[in-house]
Design a protein around this motif. Structure first.
Motif, mmCIF file in Angstrom:
data_model
loop_
_atom_site.group_PDB
_atom_site.id
_atom_site.type_symbol
_atom_site.label_atom_id
_atom_site.label_comp_id
_atom_site.label_asym_id
_atom_site.label_seq_id
_atom_site.Cartn_x
_atom_site.Cartn_y
_atom_site.Cartn_z
ATOM 1 N N ASN A 192 0.797 -1.222 0.000
ATOM 2 C CA ASN A 192 0.000 0.000 0.000
ATOM 3 C C ASN A 192 0.835 1.281 0.000
ATOM 4 N N SER A 193 2.136 1.146 -0.130
ATOM 5 C CA SER A 193 2.961 2.350 -0.114
ATOM 6 C C SER A 193 3.206 2.856 -1.525
ATOM 7 N N LEU A 194 2.641 4.000 -1.811
ATOM 8 C CA LEU A 194 2.821 4.579 -3.132
ATOM 9 C C LEU A 194 4.283 4.892 -3.387
ATOM 10 N N LEU A 195 4.933 5.336 -2.342
ATOM 11 C CA LEU A 195 6.319 5.742 -2.459
ATOM 12 C C LEU A 195 7.176 4.610 -3.004
ATOM 13 N N THR A 196 7.125 3.485 -2.345
ATOM 14 C CA THR A 196 7.972 2.394 -2.806
ATOM 15 C C THR A 196 7.440 1.838 -4.123
ATOM 16 N N HIS A 197 6.178 2.052 -4.337
ATOM 17 C CA HIS A 197 5.628 1.607 -5.605
ATOM 18 C C HIS A 197 6.219 2.414 -6.759
ATOM 19 N N ASP A 198 6.382 3.696 -6.511
ATOM 20 C CA ASP A 198 7.010 4.547 -7.516
ATOM 21 C C ASP A 198 8.445 4.108 -7.781
ATOM 22 N N ARG A 199 9.112 3.714 -6.729
ATOM 23 C CA ARG A 199 10.497 3.293 -6.909
ATOM 24 C C ARG A 199 10.551 2.002 -7.719
ATOM 25 N N GLU A 200 9.596 1.152 -7.465
ATOM 26 C CA GLU A 200 9.531 -0.065 -8.264
ATOM 27 C C GLU A 200 9.286 0.276 -9.732
ATOM 28 N N LYS A 201 8.460 1.249 -9.943
ATOM 29 C CA LYS A 201 8.162 1.676 -11.304
ATOM 30 C C LYS A 201 9.446 2.134 -11.994
ATOM 31 N N GLY A 202 10.249 2.900 -11.255
ATOM 32 C CA GLY A 202 11.513 3.385 -11.810
ATOM 33 C C GLY A 202 12.448 2.237 -12.159
ATOM 34 N N TYR A 203 12.476 1.277 -11.280
ATOM 35 C CA TYR A 203 13.311 0.095 -11.518
ATOM 36 C C TYR A 203 12.884 -0.615 -12.802
ATOM 37 N N ARG A 204 11.581 -0.835 -12.914
ATOM 38 C CA ARG A 204 11.083 -1.546 -14.096
ATOM 39 C C ARG A 204 11.339 -0.750 -15.368
ATOM 40 N N LYS A 205 11.209 0.529 -15.230
ATOM 41 C CA LYS A 205 11.412 1.396 -16.382
ATOM 42 C C LYS A 205 12.840 1.273 -16.905
ATOM 43 N N ALA A 206 13.793 1.321 -15.966
ATOM 44 C CA ALA A 206 15.198 1.239 -16.365
ATOM 45 C C ALA A 206 15.509 -0.124 -16.968
#
Lengths: 339, 339
Positions: A192-206
């Motif tokens: 439920n943490s948007l913050l870490t979710h965003d970081r995951e998004k960045g990881y996947r993006k890279a």
DNA sequence: TTGTACGCGTTATCAT
DNA sequence: ATGATAACGCGTACAA
């Protein structure tokens, strides 16, 4: 009945005492002395309760955060306090115990005048929708500023201050890729943490950009705790395509990961590289010292608090997000991919 | 003028609305419904400011602590919060930034009704004596409870909850002595911290009892920070009679010490044993895992808060110190003395 | 420059 | 079971 006593003793009216307290320049030198000595004599202290009531404000700010004792948040708090002291606010801290709460639970504190404003540093994603009855529409939205986290749809009306978590995580991942890593795991926070979710998004993006696959099982939940990260790491280590590098959504989890990797008889960074996020003070003394992405914590604290002050005073300009810069700090927990 | 509006809309008196809010059982079912729907319609929220004013209490407790983001205090806070929630108090946290402050600075918060009581978890030693004019004697002493620390003479009138720091530190030191160590150093906290001073006392006591000397330069100040401990450790390492074991007044400093020892090319515990105090969560994941003395942090929080509640209600029994048990946790940072 | 007097929103007391 | 009303301590508009 206290200002009265002072007034009586000083032989002046209550109004004069009040003025002496709040606008001393409006009262004559001679009178001032009389009042002051009456105050000294009685040991009078203005009743903040009555004063706040009269003024219609508490001078209290509620800071909502997932857990106290988070070394990263400590730095953010430092910035908040600096501005709070300067502006005459006291800070009320609410620990959500890492759970998500109803949005109303906090906004009500403002509507009921328990606090003048709210600083949300918590995981705010699944603020359960207000139960049933819609909040009365005659209420304007209260002074709220978001720090650190991105916002859900229902919260994007509020100002926020944070780093670009997606870009930052992408940078970190990119750094690992540059080191030759191809199998990179990711330890995420709570669902439920948007913050870490965003970081995951960045990881996947890279990863996508580098045309690297993200195998199923390479992204695991670390619960934002040492212990959770250790469990997550164990799962990563037993993966049939074991990653050669692990990106952790924050330093706390990175510390747990490093510990667990070493426990398994592997070496950091020779066998597995680890990178964290936040640059908490323990990152540097870890063995090996942790490579991580730093946020300007104190600055974030200061800026969120300043915006909140503006919001309270109504001079609330735009509600745009302020993005502050992040920075990759390379230490010893990352190295070229093995072989 | 808000309860009035609701009353008007519901066709009842303000008294009834107030009763509905505070003693619903005193109002008839039929009336209750009317009032409730009026509340829903208006989106009314009771003004806490006015309520507190009227009642003469804030339901706010101030917790004074040296630094947020101290992983040990986090656990204490958890206990405090549990009781606070249960008893209907909110927690206001004041960070002293590790400085000592005037005693009045906090007691005034009670006298001016900003808070109902104070929980002192901070370094309280040199509360400077009240400046000049003695505090008006017509003021009774406010609800204050001390946690963790021992007390200065001027504060021993207040209840406190803590471990026996002297005995605990003596136990830890004794353990090192049993392992054959004879040259044992001590990294103390700040000079003004009674707490770490007590621990130093325990260390000296155990050394004396074992007839071991404490060479000049073996007791150094670590400032209660990672960085301070690292500096202190460097001094210890360059001592002409280098200790084979180091007792750190808390875990934070122990982590810094271990890091610095390893940096110097020495091994823990083969060359130097290290022992800490508090058992913070990072102790276990350190390399090597830290031997330390654990305090029942959450329990301390709970008990201090309970005593404070009693003090506020006036049912304040004795002001004796409650001593809770400590416990030596042996991990891998300690071993037999070299040679 | 100072005093008088009212009102802030709530709870509590006393009638009804 | 409910209503009328005083009081909490302070700030301030207005008058003096």
């Amino acid at each position: 009945m206290s200002i009265k006593k002072v007034a009586q003793l000083a032989g002046v009216s209550t109004a004069t005492v009040s003025r002496y307290l709040n606008n001393p320049e409006q009262v004559k030198e001679r009178t001032r002395l009389k009042v002051q000595s009456a105050i000294d004599e009685t040991g009078y202290a203005p009743n903040t309760l009555a004063r706040n009531f009269r003024r219609g404000r508490t001078s209290l700010i509620v800071v909502v955060l997932p857990t106290v004792g988070d070394p990263f948040l400590e730095n953010v708090m430092r910035g908040i306090w600096r501005v709070a002291d300067e502006q005459g606010y006291s800070i009320l801290i609410r620990d959500t115990q890492s759970n998500s709460h109803e949005f109303d639970e906090y906004t009500d504190m403002v509507f009921s005048k328990q606090a003048d404003g709210i600083l949300l540093l918590a995981s705010i994603s699944p603020f359960e929708e207000p139960t049933g009855k819609p909040r009365a529409s005659n209420k304007v939205h209260p002074p709220i500023v978001l720090g650190l986290e991105s916002v859900t749809a229902e919260l994007n009306q509020f100002p926020s201050v944070r780093v670009d978590n997606v870009a930052a995580a992408a940078d970190g991942t990119h750094y690992l890729i540059q080191l030759g890593h191809q199998r990179i795991g990711f330890i995420a926070g709570k669902r439920n943490s948007l913050l870490t979710h965003d970081r995951e998004k960045g990881y996947r993006k890279a990863m996508r950009k580098a045309k690297l696959p993200v195998a199923s099982g390479w992204v695991v939940e670390g619960e934002q705790t040492l212990e959770g990260a250790r469990r997550a790491t164990r799962r990563l280590l037993s993966h049939k395509e074991r990653p050669t590098a692990i990106f952790c959504a924050n330093d706390e989890m990175a510390l747990g990961a490093i510990h667990e990797i070493k426990n398994a008889g592997l070496k950091v960074p020779e066998d597995i590289s680890v990178i964290g996020f936040d640059d908490i003070r323990y990152a540097e003394i870890m063995d090996p010292p942790l490579t991580t992405i730093a946020q300007p914590a104190e600055e974030i604290g200061e800026r969120t608090m300043r915006r909140l002050c503006q919001a309270i005073e109504g001079s609330d300009g735009d509600s745009e997000a302020e993005i502050v810069p992040h920075k990759l700090i390379v230490r010893k927990s990352t190295a070229n991919a093995p072989r």
